[in-house]
Each structure stands twice: as structure tokens, then as C-alpha cells.
Design a protein around this motif. Structure first.
Motif, PDB file in Angstrom:
ATOM      1  N   THR C  80       0.958  -1.188  -0.075  1.00 21.40           N
ATOM      2  CA  THR C  80      -0.029   0.038   0.033  1.00 21.40           C
ATOM      3  C   THR C  80       0.818   1.182   0.004  1.00 21.40           C
ATOM      4  OG1 THR C  80      -1.771  -1.111   1.277  1.00 21.40           O
ATOM      5  CG2 THR C  80      -1.731   1.388   1.266  1.00 21.40           C
ATOM      6  N   SER C  81       0.597   2.130  -0.900  1.00 23.04           N
ATOM      7  CA  SER C  81       1.564   3.211  -1.055  1.00 23.04           C
ATOM      8  C   SER C  81       1.566   4.006   0.405  1.00 23.04           C
ATOM      9  CB  SER C  81       0.866   4.224  -2.286  1.00 23.04           C
ATOM     10  OG  SER C  81       1.278   5.524  -1.973  1.00 23.04           O
ATOM     11  N   THR C  83       1.254   7.217   2.936  1.00 28.40           N
ATOM     12  CA  THR C  83       0.275   8.468   2.640  1.00 28.40           C
ATOM     13  C   THR C  83       1.361   9.662   2.486  1.00 28.40           C
ATOM     14  OG1 THR C  83       0.675   8.887   5.113  1.00 28.40           O
ATOM     15  CG2 THR C  83      -1.145   7.640   4.075  1.00 28.40           C
ATOM     16  N   THR C 108      -1.428   4.024  -9.549  1.00 30.72           N
ATOM     17  CA  THR C 108      -2.192   5.171  -8.899  1.00 30.72           C
ATOM     18  C   THR C 108      -2.029   5.593  -7.549  1.00 30.72           C
ATOM     19  OG1 THR C 108      -3.977   4.002 -10.345  1.00 30.72           O
ATOM     20  CG2 THR C 108      -4.848   5.960  -9.120  1.00 30.72           C
ATOM     21  N   GLY C 109      -1.773   4.702  -6.607  1.00 26.30           N
ATOM     22  CA  GLY C 109      -1.639   5.141  -5.437  1.00 26.30           C
ATOM     23  C   GLY C 109      -0.268   6.086  -4.988  1.00 26.30           C
ATOM     24  N   HIS C 199      -1.630  -9.138   6.448  1.00 20.06           N
ATOM     25  CA  HIS C 199      -2.992  -8.688   6.956  1.00 20.06           C
ATOM     26  C   HIS C 199      -3.818  -9.542   6.348  1.00 20.06           C
ATOM     27  CE1 HIS C 199      -2.543  -5.434   3.820  1.00 20.06           C
ATOM     28  NE2 HIS C 199      -3.522  -6.033   3.398  1.00 20.06           N
TER      29      HIS C 199
ATOM     30  N   ASP D  37      -5.632  -5.319  -0.595  1.00 15.23           N
ATOM     31  CA  ASP D  37      -5.413  -4.280   0.506  1.00 15.23           C
ATOM     32  C   ASP D  37      -6.687  -3.551   0.783  1.00 15.23           C
ATOM     33  OD1 ASP D  37      -4.824  -2.647  -1.407  1.00 15.23           O
ATOM     34  OD2 ASP D  37      -3.026  -2.060  -0.847  1.00 15.23           O
ATOM     35  N   ASN D  41      -6.970  -1.107   3.997  1.00 14.59           N
ATOM     36  CA  ASN D  41      -6.774   0.361   3.874  1.00 14.59           C
ATOM     37  C   ASN D  41      -7.987   1.035   4.490  1.00 14.59           C
ATOM     38  OD1 ASN D  41      -4.476  -0.366   2.603  1.00 14.59           O
ATOM     39  ND2 ASN D  41      -5.146   0.106   0.519  1.00 14.59           N
ATOM     40  N   ARG D  44      -8.400   0.693   8.190  1.00 15.18           N
ATOM     41  CA  ARG D  44      -7.272   1.453   9.005  1.00 15.18           C
ATOM     42  C   ARG D  44      -7.516   2.701   8.998  1.00 15.18           C
ATOM     43  NH1 ARG D  44      -2.946  -0.240   6.102  1.00 15.18           N
ATOM     44  NH2 ARG D  44      -3.237   1.394   4.844  1.00 15.18           N
ATOM     45  N   LEU D  73      -8.414  10.494   6.406  1.00 11.87           N
ATOM     46  CA  LEU D  73      -8.148   9.412   5.423  1.00 11.87           C
ATOM     47  C   LEU D  73      -6.974   9.677   4.630  1.00 11.87           C
ATOM     48  CD1 LEU D  73     -11.774   8.718   4.236  1.00 11.87           C
ATOM     49  CD2 LEU D  73     -10.724   7.495   5.951  1.00 11.87           C
ATOM     50  N   ILE D  74      -6.747  10.913   4.333  1.00 10.97           N
ATOM     51  CA  ILE D  74      -5.393  11.109   3.392  1.00 10.97           C
ATOM     52  C   ILE D  74      -3.990  10.662   4.184  1.00 10.97           C
ATOM     53  CG2 ILE D  74      -3.948  13.049   2.498  1.00 10.97           C
ATOM     54  CD1 ILE D  74      -6.604  14.544   1.717  1.00 10.97           C
ATOM     55  N   SER D  75      -4.081  10.990   5.356  1.00  8.77           N
ATOM     56  CA  SER D  75      -2.913  10.785   6.220  1.00  8.77           C
ATOM     57  C   SER D  75      -2.886   9.122   6.749  1.00  8.77           C
ATOM     58  CB  SER D  75      -2.652  11.692   7.249  1.00  8.77           C
ATOM     59  OG  SER D  75      -3.392  11.415   8.405  1.00  8.77           O
ATOM     60  N   THR D  76      -3.786   8.489   6.642  1.00 11.18           N
ATOM     61  CA  THR D  76      -3.795   7.131   7.045  1.00 11.18           C
ATOM     62  C   THR D  76      -3.988   5.845   6.269  1.00 11.18           C
ATOM     63  OG1 THR D  76      -6.262   7.231   7.687  1.00 11.18           O
ATOM     64  CG2 THR D  76      -4.402   7.747   9.495  1.00 11.18           C
ATOM     65  N   VAL D  77      -4.855   6.300   4.991  1.00 10.20           N
ATOM     66  CA  VAL D  77      -5.153   4.918   4.143  1.00 10.20           C
ATOM     67  C   VAL D  77      -4.077   4.809   3.147  1.00 10.20           C
ATOM     68  CG1 VAL D  77      -6.804   4.399   2.315  1.00 10.20           C
ATOM     69  CG2 VAL D  77      -7.673   5.639   4.429  1.00 10.20           C
ATOM     70  N   GLY D  78      -3.500   5.601   2.464  1.00  9.61           N
ATOM     71  CA  GLY D  78      -2.486   5.284   1.591  1.00  9.61           C
ATOM     72  C   GLY D  78      -3.107   4.784   0.271  1.00  9.61           C
ATOM     73  N   GLY D  79      -2.191   3.919  -0.446  1.00  2.00           N
ATOM     74  CA  GLY D  79      -2.783   3.317  -1.930  1.00  2.00           C
ATOM     75  C   GLY D  79      -3.473   4.530  -2.695  1.00  2.00           C
ATOM     76  N   ALA D  80      -4.147   3.952  -3.568  1.00  6.70           N
ATOM     77  CA  ALA D  80      -5.219   4.798  -4.327  1.00  6.70           C
ATOM     78  C   ALA D  80      -6.432   5.357  -3.675  1.00  6.70           C
ATOM     79  CB  ALA D  80      -5.663   3.946  -5.752  1.00  6.70           C
ATOM     80  N   PRO D  83      -5.921   9.048  -1.191  1.00 10.07           N
ATOM     81  CA  PRO D  83      -6.053  10.293  -1.838  1.00 10.07           C
ATOM     82  C   PRO D  83      -7.465  10.243  -2.322  1.00 10.07           C
ATOM     83  CG  PRO D  83      -4.095   9.243  -2.712  1.00 10.07           C
ATOM     84  CD  PRO D  83      -4.959   7.937  -1.690  1.00 10.07           C
ATOM     85  N   ARG D 121      -8.924  13.776  -9.316  1.00 13.69           N
ATOM     86  CA  ARG D 121      -7.542  13.095  -8.832  1.00 13.69           C
ATOM     87  C   ARG D 121      -7.394  12.033  -9.618  1.00 13.69           C
ATOM     88  NH1 ARG D 121      -5.046  14.414  -4.184  1.00 13.69           N
ATOM     89  NH2 ARG D 121      -3.318  13.540  -5.603  1.00 13.69           N
ATOM     90  N   LYS D 177      -8.851   1.833 -15.381  1.00 15.16           N
ATOM     91  CA  LYS D 177      -7.941   2.499 -14.179  1.00 15.16           C
ATOM     92  C   LYS D 177      -7.786   1.729 -13.317  1.00 15.16           C
ATOM     93  CE  LYS D 177      -7.837   6.996 -15.735  1.00 15.16           C
ATOM     94  NZ  LYS D 177      -7.639   6.496 -17.071  1.00 15.16           N
ATOM     95  N   GLY D 178      -6.635   2.029 -12.364  1.00 18.33           N
ATOM     96  CA  GLY D 178      -6.407   1.283 -11.226  1.00 18.33           C
ATOM     97  C   GLY D 178      -5.777  -0.079 -11.626  1.00 18.33           C
TER      98      GLY D 178
END
Ligand SMILES: Nc1ncnc2c1ncn2[C@@H]1O[C@H](COP(=O)(O)OP(=O)(O)O)[C@@H](O)[C@H]1O
Ligand SMILES: Nc1ncnc2c1ncn2[C@@H]1O[C@H](COP(=O)(O)OP(=O)(O)O)[C@@H](O)[C@H]1O
Ligand SMILES: [Mg+2]
Ligand SMILES: [Mg+2]
Ligand SMILES: [Mg+2]
Ligand SMILES: [Mg+2]
Lengths: 333, 212, 333, 212
Positions: C80-81, C83, C108-109, C199, D37, D41, D44, D73-80, D83, D121, D177-178
Motif C-alpha cells: 500500500t502506497s 500517505t 495510481t496510489g 494482513h 489491501d 486500507n 485502517r 483518510l489522506i494521512s492514514t489510508v494510502g494506496g489509491a 487520496p 484526482r 483505471k487502477g
């Protein structure tokens, strides 16, 4: 069995050939008999270091051939000690007139085959000394066993003795340094999964989804005990306990802490193991002054790890720090 | 048949076929209490021997056959079995050097020398759960059969039967030599692979001797 | 799932902590937010290099922090990318006034989170340039995909751009070198087994005993095609074909040949793959002048490999050869 | 219930519970066509939001809640997803800044802003098999419901139902996408995990609004 191989019978020959092409700056390859030799061997006046054993433990030993470490490595079939012929040929190829040290892991097959090769080399006028590495505390060294096995500690013996040879030590001295490392190094391992020998095609043993083998060697052989999976920290404690008791290691000791991967374990897990091992040693007042983490003495694709501790003094530390240039271990040049 | 060079070659040829046939069985025995290569090692070695057998000169003796087997096994088998079987055949060759045909005494000398060679290299004692536990009963049985007046084929038959019983007898033991010794109690219930291959090899000797 | 872990939620934090203790000579660790930074950062006047992404690809990226390569690595949760916060913090930690280069793998992430961090850094007056690595030829770069993925080629971008920064190049120049590597590097991978995300606890996909996935990425995602297991040489040919066609690579080209392990493949198999790849290139008149073999961009314990080719010129070769001192790649010092 | 700050908090609290409950389902959807994930994500991120919700000042508006959700969410999720969901809530917060209670028009503005943020985004279009395929039908259904005179809870119910249908509709599609886009045809037959989590989140909004 799923492996990136062609004919299982050619696994070692093809891998060694690939190794030779990939590392032309460091080694040359002999194809018949098969061995790997330092590119610039023999070096006049330098003690030659030869190690070897069954294949499947890569980078041990071929990955440690080069400046400051081994002069030659002799790979047998997978998990099978090489025969005397290639050991003899490698010994001759690295003899620069100062004699040759054989670094042998303590397995009946390795000991017997290296012994024969050493006799044959002596008959040809080459002075050979042998040291037997037996760092595995999982096996009791007693009348009732073939003695402790040689496992990951071998890497440390090869590095440090190799540095002694590179600085110009005579054969007796290089052998003496190797013996000092052997007397101060202890290891123990755990397997989460078995490995699959290419010619066998089946797992070397069977473990349930929640079982691990404590005290495994490096040949996919079963260990001393099978237990339920535990958190990494608890497993580390199980491995470190017998190691610390064995010499014993005590507060005030300076040590090299080496966390070795068995081949199939993600690096991230090795560092989780390292973290706990370092923590335990700190609690005990044992000072970790040098470290090594990675897949250095493997059992094919086995998942698992082994922990190795080596007592360091100033000389061994300096020899550890000395430049080395091999495919798998490199610094200082 | 006469226990001459033809028999010696027939024994080794049949032995090679038997090792090939039992390759997986020996691998599996070794997987259980060792590292899973014994069948592969023996098969590789005896296939290499097969390729060389025909090169022997016409005037060769049984001892020359065993010498060839010894050097070939030493240079192709590796592991523990290579030097052990190699030494066994080397000592056996010396024990019968020069004889064109082996009588009962020569056979017993051959088997004894082979067993002693294994013990010399491997330092195992009876009961250590190794190939010695096939060879020593074989030597004893051969000796007893000869004392009882048995001829060559019968001596080998007695040796083979004793080796088989000896191999089977290793099953309940803890091992004290070789890789199985690392396992402690966990070796119990498993037959020693080297004892098994020894029994197979001696059975091949007896079978070829019994033929005509 | 059998892993050497404690609480799956702490895998990254504990591994990074262990990494920090194991490599105090090279890195420092920030624990909140988590990132790994070169011990002597920030270096006044030197362009800072920051990369990162999901964990599980070790030694990428943390193993490449150090002299001559990255200044900081930002590990996210497994696959997971990260933050923007830790990326921003790492960017600030390595800014020596000459600006910072973000090396981002094309997902993307990663792209979105690094983009946000770069915006925030710019708002704080730090000059940031970003390059996007997209070397995976298994994915078509078209309107109908998120574009080619960044995989093992990233290691080569980090090494060569890192050397450019270390020799004192300005930000534009370092970014330009990175772009040149990106334009000349292509990769493709194969999986023999899936990997297990801690996980998730289950394999990332399911393969029958005789099946392999061709064209996998490095996140345990399924590939483009599932085929029956083939001999190693045939698999190599399947991977090399699309790579060679893509730029294309042609007779007379000098290349770096990089055979990467996915984490769980024995080294012996990687060299069998290397042997065949080198053979094919030789047949085509493409000259392999530099090589790299090993587990450098992994997918946890996945078994499999990827092949990467990079077109070399004199400057890129010299930058590749320049000294580097990181946990996972080291020579010249 | 009134669509005020109490509702906004209830929505997010329920949303967090729903993400936790559907964690494995979302992981499995993502394992099939992504990297496994997404459930982890989202769980979390929303657990982190939960820990912060109580810190909001008493006089907070719904917009403040959404702002907090966005930054967390921006500061804890990560991945696509981090954001994308983060931007969605950030734009939603802006769209309703200052309002203590949301009427139908505000709800439609909120949903539209969220969707537009995701598109801004992620640059995905309808039919690309992403979370946009849950959000766009939701926006359209909300707008239609409001035009038809529905009240807040009914608008949200229409949006949730449309999002669920939208998520389901992604199943037969190829992704553009993704991560699922790497799979080509092999993505066919699998529901997009982000569309599914979006539908779950909007259902939580509707359910809490329907309560009292
Ligand atoms: N010290 C020894 N003395 C006699 N036989 C031994 C000894 N060590 C091992 N063996 C025999 O060798 C057999 C194993 O041979 P093999 O599997 O080919 O070699 P390795 O153990 O090196 O893998 C054992 O089953 C045992 O019969
Ligand atoms: N460009 C995009 N636009 C909109 N949504 C996207 C885009 N890329 C991915 N997504 C959404 O994100 C979801 C995946 O989120 P997640 O698994 O958490 O992140 P990652 O793909 O980085 O592992 C997908 O199911 C999809 O709905
Ligand atoms: Mg063996
Ligand atoms: Mg064996
Ligand atoms: Mg992800
Ligand atoms: Mg995902």
C-alpha cells in the motif's frame, strides 16, 4: 514441484554456468569437474581457501569466491557433498605455493570427501590444512550424534579466514584464525516450510499449516522438535536461548549478530527477527558491534531463518571489516 | 553360476538396475530421516559404473571389477554414501586381488573387507543405525554358512537375507551416526536408507550367483 | 499463513526498526512518521533522492538508502502506497537546498500520494521534481490501462540517478539522468507461486501445481496470462521476447542484464534464468556489459523472477559503476 | 433524523463499523483483481477517523466532520483509495462549509463535489470500473430524487441504492483505471472493490439518516 529449471539433472551445471557469466569480473568457472575459482587464482605466495558442499545453499559457497574471501568453491549435486575429484582440482587451481585451507562443514559426506581430496593433494605435494565448521547448537555434540552441523556460521569463517589469507598470513595462521572463529560462533535455525530438492520433486518434510520445525539444519532435514507456530519474538527467544547458553555468551561480550534467511523468507521478516534478537542481546548486556542480515546460507526455497552469534575481538573485527569483493558479500572495493 | 568376472559384472549390472528401480524408495527413506538424496546418489553412481564396465579388459578378474566400481562410486556419488561404498569396494577388491574365481573363503574375505572399510571410514558401530547394520549381519551369516559348508551362491544368499533382516532391524533404533543422528528420538520407526541400499546390493549379488 | 511476524499490523514498523538497528552505519530511522533516511542527511548542496511505496518489495527501497543512491525511503503498509505525510517528512529531511527528486513507481496510489506530498513540499519552499518509473512491458501503456507499472527497473533508476546526485549534478540534471534510465529500461516477470500479504493471510491468487502466471507485477496481482509450467529456458524466452521488442533492443546495443528474484526463488534458479537470458542476448548480438542477479525487487515470499534490460551508454555505465554503499547494493567503498 | 452534525458523525461512525465488518469482503474483492489491501486500507483509515471524531468542538458543522474525515483518510489510508476518498471528503466539506443542517440541495451538492473530487484526482470516466461507477449513479439518483421532491433521507436512500446497483454493474466490465486495468479481460466477472466500499459508505449515510 514448480521450479525455474530445465532438466533437474543439469541444475547445478547450468546455475554454475550462469554464475560464471554473471560474474566474469570476479570468478572463472571450471565445467569438468565443476568448480568456481577466483579469477586471478592462483596467487603466488597467498594461502588458498577452498570450501564446498552440496548445492542448494546459495550464495554459499560460490557467492563468496573473490578478493578477501574464498579462492574456490566446489558445489556438489543439490544437498550432496561433492566427490574428491573436483575438490582436488580446485585445490590445485588455487595453490600458490603457500598451501591450501579446506573449510568443511561438519557432515559425514563433506568430511569424508574433503579428507580424501586432501590426501590426494598432499600426495601431489600440496600442503593442505582442514577446519571443520560445526556451529549448530540444535544438535548435541556427543558420542550419540555425528556431531554438531556446520551451518550459517560458515560464512563468517570464510570471510574472516579469507581476510587473514589476503593480508598475507601463512597457512598455520589462517587455519588458526579459522579455528578461533569456529570456537566462537554458534547458530540455530527454524523452518516454516520445507524445501523441495529438484531431483526429489517433493517437500523434504511435511508441516501442517500451523506447525514449524525448530532446530532444522540446512538440508531440508527435519529438526529436533515440531511445535505450533508462535509470534516471531517467541521464536527468536527459542533460537537465542540455546545459542547464548552454549559457549556461553555473557554481558560485556562484543558480538557479530547474523540473521540468516533460509531462502524463501521475505526480508521484512528477517528484520523483525533481527529487531528482537538485538533487543534480547541489549537486555543481557551483550554488545552487537557488527551485523549481517540476509539470505547467505539457504536451503533452496525453505521459509525460515537462523540466528548466528560470533564473539568478536579486535583482530576478528578488523578482519571482518577488511575489504571483500565477492558476488554475495562486498565492501571496501 | 561360477563366481568369476562374469558374475562380478552381472552383480554390478543387476545392482545398477536395482538402484535405479528403487531410486524413489531410497529417496523417500532418506527424506524421512536424512536429506532425501540417497536414491539419487546411488543411482547416479551405479549408472556411471555401468557406462564403464564394458571398458574392462577381457582378462579382468572380479577384483578389477570391484576396483572400477570403487573409483567410479568415489568420483560420482558424493555425500556420505560415496566414500563409504567406495571404500567398501576398494577394500573388497584388495581382498580378492588376482583371483579369477571366488570360493567361499574368498567371498567371506570380500564381505569382511568391505564391511571393515565402511567402519574404517565412517567409525560407526553396530546399532548406530547405518549401513554397517546391514553389512555386519551379512558378514556373520556368510561366515556361518561357509563354516556350515555352503557353496558360494548359498553363502551370498545367507548374506543377503541377513542384510535384509539387518536393514529392517534398524527401524526401531535411534541413530548415532550420519544425518539421522540429528533427529534423536524422531528417527525411531524409520529404516536407515544406507542399510536398505546395502541389502538391495547384496540381494543382487545373491540373485546373480544363483542364476546360471 | 506462516510468517515470522508478531502482530500483522506492526510488520512494517518492526521491520523498519530492525533495519535501523542492523544498519546504523548507513541509515537513521524516523518512527513517526515512518521513513528511512541516510545517516548523514541532509547534505548541503546535494540533490536529495526520495523513493517509496508499499512495503513487501524489500530491499526496495530502504535497502537502497545510502551513499550514491537514495537519501530516503518511505515504506507504506504492505503493498500500500505511503500517505503524503511521511513522504513530506522524508522530503524535508533530505533537502540540502539543492532540491529533491521523487522516484515514483507508476501505480495510481503512489502517483497520487507522492503528488500531494510534492505539492505540500513546494508550499514549504522545497523544489521537488518527480519521475515516474514504468518499465513493465507486461502491461500495455494505453488509454485502456493505468499505464505500465514500475517494477525492478526502479533499482537501476535509483542507482544511476543516485550516482548523478552524488557527483554533484543539479536537480534538473539528476532528473534528466533518471528519465534517460526510465526511457531505456524494460522488465517482465513470472510467478510460480502467489505471495501472502500478512494482513490478508491468504495467497494473493491461486495457482494449480502445474501453472504459472506470466506478466505478473510485484504486488501479488495476477498476471496477463496463466500457462502450464515450462522449462526455465522457455519461460525466459517468453519474458525476453516482449522486452526486446518494446524499445526495441537491437544488435550492437550494450545492456545491463538484471535477473531479479521475486523473493522466494532459490538463487540457483535465478542463475539458470540468467544463463539462458545471456545466451539469447549473445545470439542476437546484444552485448551484456553489466549484470545484476538477486532478490532486489520482491513480492514477499513469491517464487518467480523478472528480467530487466537497460540500454547503457558510457555515461550511464560510469554512473552504474560509481561507488555505492547501501544495505543491499554496495561496491567501491 | 435531521441531517446535522449529529447525523454526520453517526454516518461516519456507522461507516467505520461497516468498513470493519466488510474488511475481509473488500480484501477478497481486491485480491481477485487488485492487490488485496482495500479492506485493510479502508478499515485502517476509518478506525483512525473514529479516534478523532470526539475531538471535534461542540459547535462543529457537518463540513467540519467531513474535513476531519478527509485529512485523516489522506494521512492514514494510502494506496489509491486514500487520496481519492480523501479528496472526495475534502471537496464535500467545502461544498457544505458553514451549514449546520443539510437540505436536499446541499446533499446533492455534497455528493456531486465528492464525485468530482474523485474524478479530478483519478481521471477515471464512467465505465472504467472504479469507485466513480458507484458515485456517479448515486449523484444522478440523488439529483433526480431531489427534483422529485424527496427529503434528505430519501435522497440518500436513492443515492445508496444507485451506488449499490452501480457497484454491481462493474462486474462484467474490463477495467481501464487502477490495478484491475492490468488484467485486461481477466477482470471480467469481478466487482470493483472501491465501487463496493463506496456503496457501503453511502448505504451507511442513508441508514443513519433514516434513523431517529
Ligand atoms: N558414519 C557412517 N558410517 C556408516 N554409514 C554411514 C555413516 N554416515 C552415514 N552413513 C550411511 O549413509 C547413508 C546416507 O547416504 P547418503 O544419503 O547418500 O549421504 P548423505 O547423508 O551425505 O546425504 C545413511 O543412511 C547411512 O547408512
Ligand atoms: N484512477 C482511479 N479513479 C478512481 N478510482 C480509482 C482509480 N484507481 C483506483 N481506483 C479505485 O481504488 C480502488 C482500489 O483501492 P485500494 O485497493 O485501496 O488501493 P490500491 O489500488 O493502491 O491498492 C479500486 O477498486 C478503484 O475503485
Ligand atoms: Mg546428502
Ligand atoms: Mg542423504
Ligand atoms: Mg495497494
Ligand atoms: Mg488494493
Amino acid at each position: 514441484m514448480k521450479k525455474l529449471v530445465n532438466d533437474p539433472k543439469n541444475v547445478v551445471a547450468e546455475a554454475v554456468a550462469g554464475f560464471g557469466v554473471a560474474h566474469t569480473d570476479i570468478v572463472r568457472i571450471s565445467t569438468d569437474p565443476i568448480f568456481i575459482v577466483r579469477r586471478d587464482a592462483p596467487l603466488a605466495g597467498k594461502v588458498g581457501l577452498v570450501s564446498g558442499g552440496g548445492s542448494g545453499h546459495e550464495p554459499l559457497h560460490g557467492g563468496f569466491v573473490g578478493f578477501g574471501m574464498l579462492d574456490a568453491a566446489v558445489p556438489g549435486a543439490v544437498f550432496t557433498s561433492p566427490t574428491p575429484d573436483p575438490i582436488l582440482a580446485a585445490t590445485k587451481a588455487v595453490d600458490g605455493g603457500a598451501g591450501v585451507l579446506h573449510i568443511v562443514k561438519n557432515y559425514t559426506g563433506d568430511v569424508l570427501n574433503f579428507e580424501t581430496a586432501a590426501d590426494l593433494a598432499a600426495a601431489e605435494g600440496i600442503e593442505v590444512r582442514s577446519v571443520i565448521v560445526n556451529d549448530d547448537v540444535a544438535v548435541k555434540d556427543s558420542l550419540y550424534t555425528a556431531g554438531r552441523r556446520g551451518v550459517a556460521g560458515t560464512v563468517l569463517v570464510e570471510k574472516i579466514a579469507g581476510a587473514a589469507a589476503e593480508r598475507g598470513d601463512a597457512l598455520e595462521s589462517v587455519a588458526g584464525i579459522a579455528e578461533r572463529v569456529i570456537s566462537g560462533v554458534r547458530s540455530m535455525g527454524v523452518a516454516l516450510t520445507p524445501c523441495v530438492v529438484p531431483h526429489a520433486g517433493e517437500g523434504s518434510f511435511t508441516l501442517a499449516d500451523d506447525e514449524i520445525e525448530i532446530g532444522i539444519g540446512i538440508h531440508g532435514e527435519p529438526g529436533r522438535a515440531r511445535i505450533k507456530l508462535e509470534p516471531a519474538d517467541a521464536i527468536v527467544d527459542r533460537l537465542l536461548g540455546p545459542i547464548l547458553e552454549d559457549i556461553p555468551f555473557a554481558a560485556g561480550d562484543k558480538v557479530l549478530l547474523f540473521v540468516n534467511g533460509m531462502g524463501g523468507t521475505p526480508q521484512i521478516e528477517l528484520y523483525i527477527v533481527f529487531r528482537r534478537a538485538a533487543e534480547v542481546l541489549a537486555e543481557k548486556g551483550i554488545e552487537v558491534t557488527r551485523t549481517l542480515v540476509g539470505n547467505f546460507t539457504t536451503s533452496l526455497e525453505m521459509q525460515g531463518t537462523s540466528i548466528t552469534l560470533l564473539k568478536l575481538d579486535d583482530e576478528l573485527t578488523a578482519l571482518w571489516d577488511a575489504p571483500v569483493q565477492t558476488a554475495a558479500l562486498r565492501w571496501g572495493r | 553360476m561360477n563366481l568369476d568376472v562374469t558374475w562380478a559384472k552381472a552383480w554390478i549390472t543387476t545392482g545398477a538396475a536395482v538402484m535405479n528401480e528403487h531410486r524413489v524408495e531410497l529417496i523417500n527413506l532418506d527424506r524421512e530421516i536424512g536429506d532425501g538424496d540417497h536414491g539419487e546418489n546411488m543411482d547416479r553412481g551405479f549408472q556411471a559404473v555401468l557406462l564403464k564396465l564394458d571398458d574392462l579388459p577381457a582378462e579382468a578378474n572380479p577384483g578389477d571389477v570391484f576396483k572400477l566400481v570403487a573409483t567410479t562410486l568415489i568420483s560420482t556419488v558424493g555425500g556420505a554414501a560415496g566414500p563409504l561404498y567406495g571404500t567398501a569396494f576398494l577394500k573388497a577388491a584388495v581382498a580378492v586381488t588376482g583371483s579369477a574365481e571366488l570360493d567361499g573363503a574368498a567371498l567371506v574375505a570380500l564381505l569382511t573387507a568391505a564391511r571393515d572399510g565402511i567402519v574404517l571410514r565412517g567409525k560407526a558401530e553396530s546399532g548406530d543405525k547405518t549401513m554397517v547394520d546391514a553389512w555386519t549381519p551379512a558378514v556373520d551369516a556368510a561366515d556361518a554358512a561357509r563354516a556350515g559348508g555352503a557353496d558360494g551362491p548359498a553363502i551370498l544368499a545367507a548374506a543377503a537375507a541377513a542384510a535384509e533382516a539387518g536393514a529392517e532391524a534398524t527401524e526401531p533404533w535411534v541413530a548415532r551416526k550420519g544425518r539421522a543422528s540429528y533427529l534423536g528420538e524422531r528417527a525411531i520407526g524409520h529404516r536407515d536408507p544406507g542399510a536398505q541400499s546395502s541389502a538391495l546390493l547384496l540381494r543382487a549379488a545373491a540373485d546373480t550367483a544363483a542364476g546360471d
